[in-house]
Every structure is written in C-alpha cells, then in structure tokens.
Design a protein around this motif. Sequence first.
Motif, mmCIF file in Angstrom:
data_model
loop_
_atom_site.group_PDB
_atom_site.id
_atom_site.type_symbol
_atom_site.label_atom_id
_atom_site.label_comp_id
_atom_site.label_asym_id
_atom_site.label_seq_id
_atom_site.Cartn_x
_atom_site.Cartn_y
_atom_site.Cartn_z
ATOM 1 N N PHE A 1 -31.046 82.065 -4.032
ATOM 2 C CA PHE A 1 -32.286 82.226 -3.272
ATOM 3 C C PHE A 1 -32.085 83.327 -2.223
ATOM 4 C CE2 PHE A 1 -32.781 77.891 -4.855
ATOM 5 C CZ PHE A 1 -34.088 77.929 -5.310
ATOM 6 N N VAL A 2 -32.822 84.406 -2.351
ATOM 7 C CA VAL A 2 -32.735 85.523 -1.409
ATOM 8 C C VAL A 2 -33.699 85.254 -0.254
ATOM 9 C CG1 VAL A 2 -33.011 88.013 -1.107
ATOM 10 C CG2 VAL A 2 -32.187 87.094 -3.295
ATOM 11 N N PRO A 3 -33.174 85.039 0.950
ATOM 12 C CA PRO A 3 -34.050 84.655 2.076
ATOM 13 C C PRO A 3 -35.185 85.639 2.352
ATOM 14 C CG PRO A 3 -31.758 84.258 2.643
ATOM 15 C CD PRO A 3 -31.750 85.001 1.331
ATOM 16 N N ALA A 4 -34.980 86.914 2.096
ATOM 17 C CA ALA A 4 -36.019 87.902 2.378
ATOM 18 C C ALA A 4 -37.333 87.547 1.683
ATOM 19 C CB ALA A 4 -35.550 89.293 1.946
ATOM 20 N N PHE A 5 -37.242 86.957 0.489
ATOM 21 C CA PHE A 5 -38.445 86.521 -0.208
ATOM 22 C C PHE A 5 -38.716 85.042 0.012
ATOM 23 C CE2 PHE A 5 -40.331 84.394 -3.908
ATOM 24 C CZ PHE A 5 -41.548 85.054 -3.972
ATOM 25 N N TRP A 6 -37.668 84.223 -0.110
ATOM 26 C CA TRP A 6 -37.857 82.785 -0.216
ATOM 27 C C TRP A 6 -38.158 82.105 1.108
ATOM 28 C CZ3 TRP A 6 -38.906 80.153 -4.409
ATOM 29 C CH2 TRP A 6 -38.625 80.753 -5.635
ATOM 30 N N LYS A 7 -37.873 82.727 2.234
ATOM 31 C CA LYS A 7 -38.143 82.034 3.503
ATOM 32 C C LYS A 7 -39.628 81.737 3.671
ATOM 33 C CE LYS A 7 -38.333 86.232 6.375
ATOM 34 N NZ LYS A 7 -37.719 86.915 7.547
ATOM 35 N N THR A 8 -40.493 82.619 3.167
ATOM 36 C CA THR A 8 -41.931 82.331 3.243
ATOM 37 C C THR A 8 -42.305 81.182 2.305
ATOM 38 O OG1 THR A 8 -42.392 84.047 1.583
ATOM 39 C CG2 THR A 8 -42.501 84.691 3.899
#
Length: 219
Positions: A124-131
């Motif tokens: 899970f890449v936080p740049a995308f998945w945090k939203t």
Amino acid sequence: MAHELDDASASPAVRGLEVCGRLHHRSPRAPLRPRPRPAPVLHLIALDHLAFGHSDAPPVTEFDCTFDALTDLTQDLLGQLGVDRYVMYVRDYGARFGRRLALRDPAAVTTGISQSGNAYQEGFVPAFWKTVWGYWKEQTPETEAGVRQALTPEFTRRQYLTGAADETPVDPGTWQHDHALLSRPGNDLVQLKPLLDYATNPPLYPVLHRLVEYEVRHQ
C-alpha cells in the motif's frame, strides 16, 4: 461480458481464465488492456466484469459492487461454462476476486499468474492509499472528495503514462475511451463501492499466504 478465444484443437480439460477487473485501482478498462495470446492448447476466457469494460453497469441501487458479489458472478459464469479447472491470470482489481475464487476452490486453480495484484500490507503506497484509508474510516463529503480524485481524467491519463520514458507512442485515445466508460451516468457511485469494500481484502492476506505456502510445499 466474456471474451472467449478458442482454438479448434484445444483440449476442453484445460482452460485459461483471465480474471481482469482493470489495469489499476478503479478503471472499467478491461477490454483495453493487453491480454496474453492463447497457447494452442488453451481456451482463453477474458472477463469484463459487471460495471467494468463493456459489460452492463447497473446503478448502485440494483447491484452492490463488492468483491464478494463480483466473485459470486464469476463463479456462476464458470459453472455455466463448465469450467472447473483453469490457469488464472489476475491483475489489480481482478486479483481481489480471483483470489477469492482460489480460496473457495483451491483445487480448481492449476497455476496462478499475478500482475500488480498486491497481497501484502507493504504494497500500500501511502501517497494514494491514505485518502482511501480515510474513506474506510468515515464516509463524509470530505473523504469522498478525496477518493473521487481517482475518477478524474488526469488520474486516468496518468495510469497510461506514469513510468513511460517516451509518451509519444501512447495513443491518447486509450485513456480518453477509458474515461468515457468510467463517466457513464451513475458509474461514479458504482466505482466508489469497491474502493470502500477494498477494506475487506487485507484481512484475507494471511489466509492467502498460508494457501500459497501450502501449494509450494506440495507441488
């Protein structure tokens, strides 16, 4: 919609199943992606799942577009076609219901090929998945606005061009057609559902890992 590529000399006992949800996180682009050529001994069944590709896209009031529901539809189709043993190629969203099929009937899958089908927390890449994580926790106008960025023309375009050393060979018609399918009336609400339901996937990872480890040991 199921695209079945047949070979007249193919044995019906072995078939190749491409469980193709989409190229990345939410797109209905199944028909646009490159697909493997069928070998002479294979039937290739490439699925446009409900709400993806050129299959029907019923409104959310008529179909609850969860990964379990998509798995149910796929399982029903395989039963109608008489497919009980197959090689499975999965990519991204397709990996979510493809692996559910494997968990339901491990003996049916003779070989699995996964492309961009993450099954680890580290994927899970936080740049995308945090939203998306925020949307999982609470569905508000603010969190929905965040995940709706994945439904924009620019986001779709980036899926085709990110990482390309030379963008000129990439036909702009690909992402334009892709976004046109994504923008069918009411389809935005349909596409929000699997983003929310994605939260059901990480709890399956330990079970998947155990299944893979078992298959490797007993090959």
